[in-house]
Write a protein that holds these residues in place. Sequence first.
Motif, PDB file in Angstrom:
ATOM      1  N   ARG A 188       5.603  30.178 -29.571  1.00 22.56           N
ATOM      2  CA  ARG A 188       4.782  30.001 -28.472  1.00 22.56           C
ATOM      3  C   ARG A 188       5.122  28.869 -27.399  1.00 22.56           C
ATOM      4  O   ARG A 188       4.917  27.633 -28.182  1.00 22.56           O
ATOM      5  CB  ARG A 188       3.282  29.927 -29.034  1.00 22.56           C
ATOM      6  N   ARG A 189       5.257  29.119 -26.261  1.00 21.38           N
ATOM      7  CA  ARG A 189       5.701  28.083 -25.271  1.00 21.38           C
ATOM      8  C   ARG A 189       4.919  28.010 -24.003  1.00 21.38           C
ATOM      9  O   ARG A 189       5.115  27.212 -23.317  1.00 21.38           O
ATOM     10  CB  ARG A 189       7.166  28.270 -24.958  1.00 21.38           C
ATOM     11  N   ASP A 190       4.080  28.822 -23.746  1.00 23.93           N
ATOM     12  CA  ASP A 190       3.553  29.025 -22.456  1.00 23.93           C
ATOM     13  C   ASP A 190       4.066  30.368 -21.489  1.00 23.93           C
ATOM     14  O   ASP A 190       4.881  30.758 -21.872  1.00 23.93           O
ATOM     15  CB  ASP A 190       3.214  27.786 -21.869  1.00 23.93           C
ATOM     16  N   THR A 191       3.231  30.424 -20.458  1.00 18.79           N
ATOM     17  CA  THR A 191       3.556  31.739 -19.702  1.00 18.79           C
ATOM     18  C   THR A 191       4.874  31.774 -18.932  1.00 18.79           C
ATOM     19  O   THR A 191       5.461  32.821 -18.541  1.00 18.79           O
ATOM     20  CB  THR A 191       2.635  32.068 -18.885  1.00 18.79           C
ATOM     21  N   PHE A 192       5.428  30.538 -18.671  1.00 19.95           N
ATOM     22  CA  PHE A 192       6.919  30.379 -17.804  1.00 19.95           C
ATOM     23  C   PHE A 192       7.902  30.682 -18.855  1.00 19.95           C
ATOM     24  O   PHE A 192       8.684  31.699 -18.352  1.00 19.95           O
ATOM     25  CB  PHE A 192       7.118  28.895 -17.113  1.00 19.95           C
ATOM     26  N   PRO A 193       8.134  30.060 -19.843  1.00 22.29           N
ATOM     27  CA  PRO A 193       9.068  30.419 -20.839  1.00 22.29           C
ATOM     28  C   PRO A 193       8.939  32.057 -21.254  1.00 22.29           C
ATOM     29  O   PRO A 193      10.223  32.804 -21.363  1.00 22.29           O
ATOM     30  CB  PRO A 193       8.874  29.820 -22.051  1.00 22.29           C
ATOM     31  N   ALA A 194       7.551  32.373 -21.484  1.00 21.77           N
ATOM     32  CA  ALA A 194       7.508  33.958 -21.861  1.00 21.77           C
ATOM     33  C   ALA A 194       8.208  34.832 -20.622  1.00 21.77           C
ATOM     34  O   ALA A 194       8.756  35.783 -20.977  1.00 21.77           O
ATOM     35  CB  ALA A 194       5.947  34.247 -22.065  1.00 21.77           C
ATOM     36  N   VAL A 195       7.723  34.555 -19.391  1.00 20.56           N
ATOM     37  CA  VAL A 195       8.011  35.648 -18.185  1.00 20.56           C
ATOM     38  C   VAL A 195       9.563  35.194 -18.057  1.00 20.56           C
ATOM     39  O   VAL A 195      10.377  36.182 -17.780  1.00 20.56           O
ATOM     40  CB  VAL A 195       7.541  35.189 -16.900  1.00 20.56           C
ATOM     41  N   SER A 196      10.474  34.194 -18.504  1.00 21.92           N
ATOM     42  CA  SER A 196      11.660  34.219 -18.243  1.00 21.92           C
ATOM     43  C   SER A 196      12.335  34.757 -19.448  1.00 21.92           C
ATOM     44  O   SER A 196      13.672  35.439 -19.138  1.00 21.92           O
ATOM     45  CB  SER A 196      12.132  32.517 -18.358  1.00 21.92           C
ATOM     46  N   LEU A 197      11.850  34.875 -20.521  1.00 22.25           N
ATOM     47  CA  LEU A 197      12.439  35.559 -21.654  1.00 22.25           C
ATOM     48  C   LEU A 197      12.614  37.007 -21.388  1.00 22.25           C
ATOM     49  O   LEU A 197      13.425  37.735 -21.466  1.00 22.25           O
ATOM     50  CB  LEU A 197      11.620  35.199 -22.825  1.00 22.25           C
ATOM     51  N   VAL A 198      11.392  37.453 -20.864  1.00 18.32           N
ATOM     52  CA  VAL A 198      11.038  38.825 -20.308  1.00 18.32           C
ATOM     53  C   VAL A 198      12.044  39.280 -19.265  1.00 18.32           C
ATOM     54  O   VAL A 198      12.747  40.212 -19.214  1.00 18.32           O
ATOM     55  CB  VAL A 198       9.700  39.131 -19.840  1.00 18.32           C
ATOM     56  N   ALA A 199      12.396  38.306 -18.383  1.00 17.58           N
ATOM     57  CA  ALA A 199      13.138  38.542 -17.325  1.00 17.58           C
ATOM     58  C   ALA A 199      14.771  38.541 -17.642  1.00 17.58           C
ATOM     59  O   ALA A 199      15.446  39.580 -17.256  1.00 17.58           O
ATOM     60  CB  ALA A 199      13.346  37.409 -15.940  1.00 17.58           C
ATOM     61  N   ALA A 200      15.000  37.771 -18.708  1.00 14.96           N
ATOM     62  CA  ALA A 200      16.378  37.759 -19.043  1.00 14.96           C
ATOM     63  C   ALA A 200      16.510  39.065 -19.984  1.00 14.96           C
ATOM     64  O   ALA A 200      17.574  39.703 -19.974  1.00 14.96           O
ATOM     65  CB  ALA A 200      16.699  36.750 -20.322  1.00 14.96           C
ATOM     66  N   TYR A 201      15.610  39.604 -20.828  1.00 12.85           N
ATOM     67  CA  TYR A 201      15.644  40.791 -21.433  1.00 12.85           C
ATOM     68  C   TYR A 201      15.802  41.985 -20.632  1.00 12.85           C
ATOM     69  O   TYR A 201      16.844  42.910 -20.624  1.00 12.85           O
ATOM     70  CB  TYR A 201      14.441  40.721 -22.270  1.00 12.85           C
ATOM     71  N   LEU A 202      15.132  42.133 -19.665  1.00 14.57           N
ATOM     72  CA  LEU A 202      15.056  43.177 -18.807  1.00 14.57           C
ATOM     73  C   LEU A 202      16.475  43.307 -18.045  1.00 14.57           C
ATOM     74  O   LEU A 202      17.013  44.372 -17.642  1.00 14.57           O
ATOM     75  CB  LEU A 202      13.910  43.067 -17.539  1.00 14.57           C
ATOM     76  N   HIS A 203      17.121  41.958 -17.570  1.00 13.29           N
ATOM     77  CA  HIS A 203      18.254  41.891 -17.031  1.00 13.29           C
ATOM     78  C   HIS A 203      19.363  42.259 -17.802  1.00 13.29           C
ATOM     79  O   HIS A 203      20.391  43.171 -17.553  1.00 13.29           O
ATOM     80  CB  HIS A 203      18.541  40.247 -16.323  1.00 13.29           C
ATOM     81  N   SER A 204      19.519  41.664 -18.984  1.00  9.29           N
ATOM     82  CA  SER A 204      20.890  41.662 -19.768  1.00  9.29           C
ATOM     83  C   SER A 204      20.717  42.887 -20.872  1.00  9.29           C
ATOM     84  O   SER A 204      21.866  43.335 -21.157  1.00  9.29           O
ATOM     85  CB  SER A 204      21.027  40.531 -20.481  1.00  9.29           C
ATOM     86  N   ILE A 205      19.617  43.217 -21.203  1.00  5.65           N
ATOM     87  CA  ILE A 205      19.536  44.171 -22.393  1.00  5.65           C
ATOM     88  C   ILE A 205      18.981  45.658 -21.767  1.00  5.65           C
ATOM     89  O   ILE A 205      19.658  46.712 -21.977  1.00  5.65           O
ATOM     90  CB  ILE A 205      18.412  43.747 -23.497  1.00  5.65           C
ATOM     91  N   ALA A 206      17.894  45.666 -21.030  1.00  2.00           N
ATOM     92  CA  ALA A 206      17.670  46.994 -20.506  1.00  2.00           C
ATOM     93  C   ALA A 206      18.204  47.303 -19.303  1.00  2.00           C
ATOM     94  O   ALA A 206      17.966  48.367 -18.841  1.00  2.00           O
ATOM     95  CB  ALA A 206      16.050  46.939 -20.180  1.00  2.00           C
ATOM     96  N   CYS A 207      18.939  46.249 -18.666  1.00  2.00           N
ATOM     97  CA  CYS A 207      19.862  46.525 -17.581  1.00  2.00           C
ATOM     98  C   CYS A 207      18.965  47.295 -16.348  1.00  2.00           C
ATOM     99  O   CYS A 207      19.397  48.154 -15.400  1.00  2.00           O
ATOM    100  CB  CYS A 207      20.846  47.524 -17.827  1.00  2.00           C
ATOM    101  N   VAL A 208      17.867  46.557 -16.109  1.00  2.00           N
ATOM    102  CA  VAL A 208      16.902  46.894 -14.967  1.00  2.00           C
ATOM    103  C   VAL A 208      17.713  46.322 -13.765  1.00  2.00           C
ATOM    104  O   VAL A 208      18.276  45.321 -13.418  1.00  2.00           O
ATOM    105  CB  VAL A 208      15.604  46.402 -15.172  1.00  2.00           C
TER     106      VAL A 208
END
Length: 460
Positions: free
Chosen positions: A85-105
């Motif tokens: 648990r790190r707060d919402t900026f790290p959480a959104v950053s992790l989500v963005a990295a996932y969508l970018h590099s794993i989900a290829c959005v």
Amino acid sequence: MKMVLLSGGSGKRLWPLSNDARPKQFLRLLADSEGGIESMVQRVWRQIGAAGLSADTFVAVGEKQTDIIRKQLGPEANLILEPSRRDTFPAVSLVAAYLHSIACVDPDEVVAVLPVDPYVEEHFFQAIQALPGVIRKTGAELALIGVEPTYPSSKYGYIIPREDENWPDEDSLPVASFKEKPTEEQAEHLLKLGALWNCGVFGFRLGYMIDLLRERGLPVEYEEMVRQYDLMPEISFDYEVVEKAGKIAVARYNGKWKDLGTWNTLTEEMGIRQVGQGIVCDQSVNTHIINELNTNVVVIGLSDIVVAASPDGILVTDKAASPRLKEIIKGLEPASMSVERLWGSYRVVDKKQLDGGKQTLTKIAKMDAGQSLSYHLHLNREEVWTVVGGSGEFVLNNEFISLAPGSVVRVPAGALHSVRANTDLEWIEYQLGSVLDEDDYIQLFTEWDEIKHHCRIGSA
């Protein structure tokens, strides 16, 4: 559009029912349309499904909450796991990295982020679906949703828009500034300025967030983000991104919205007066009992109160005073005595420190029929299981044992073991050891079929 639910929270504002293992959004306390009860996350997931958005929705959730969210939402929910648990900026950053590099959005696709626990009407999600159009028409870096206030609340943050005759979108306004939790007097002034409640919903082009991460030297590949996650700054997305953005739009939402983060607001929407054993007399008006203990709670002649009881503790509070709860229990360090797992649940009933450094812990566990545990061992504790209900199969160092009420199984430290429930299975588990920690396990196999296969070969 992709939608992301942020499932954070420390679980303290609805103590003693919520805790770190079961934050408020997982409490089954809201009446559903079929006469049952559901949690906040189940309600919002049902609404997302009704809006046809579930396939494009991701849930950012802490690794320790994986079991409970899988149990409540089912296997079809797309999860993005936060290592800590790190707060919402790290959480959104992790989500963005996932969508970018794993989900290829696509970088131009809009990502809408919202809390996992809003109490809203169905057309709230129509407002969210309008965010890509707002960003496209205005060229804004961020698009927010602001709720039309119904009263000058001091509990919420405010978005203050500004007038701009040249603004290119009639469905939104440019944002001038923000005000976090003003006094009621300040809130009255903000309402005169046309301010809106900040409901924590924001949208952005995925490429905007990826560019921001690169500018700050942060990883944009998901695997690397996971490795560096504990080094991320522990700060909210509002402070780190929203308040520094150059151009922000806000779309108005005129409808029901409520933060059910305190006992007084939650009980307003529960739809039921009592959960669990107890009696509220007729003279007690606007009084609620939420009781997870196997003992009666009786309220006589007291109105406008909440009585909440769980293995973690007992709370009796005036509803108007309940928002102070997090401040009051700050020094308590609440333990997670009641925990849900994908396979069932358990409740800690006793924990002791013995002379000589050893500890004991006793819990009551319930496993749903057809579920099983992994084949695992503990290095620092031994266990004794006593079955009190149901039937199942226990495996101990490759040997299978049939379970029925009255069965007792001793598990030495270092012994591989697992269990499968043939019917709903209940047992009392006694632990003794130098370290009694949920992380004290080494897992060999996870699926029951592969456990059986391995054990048959091992015992041949």
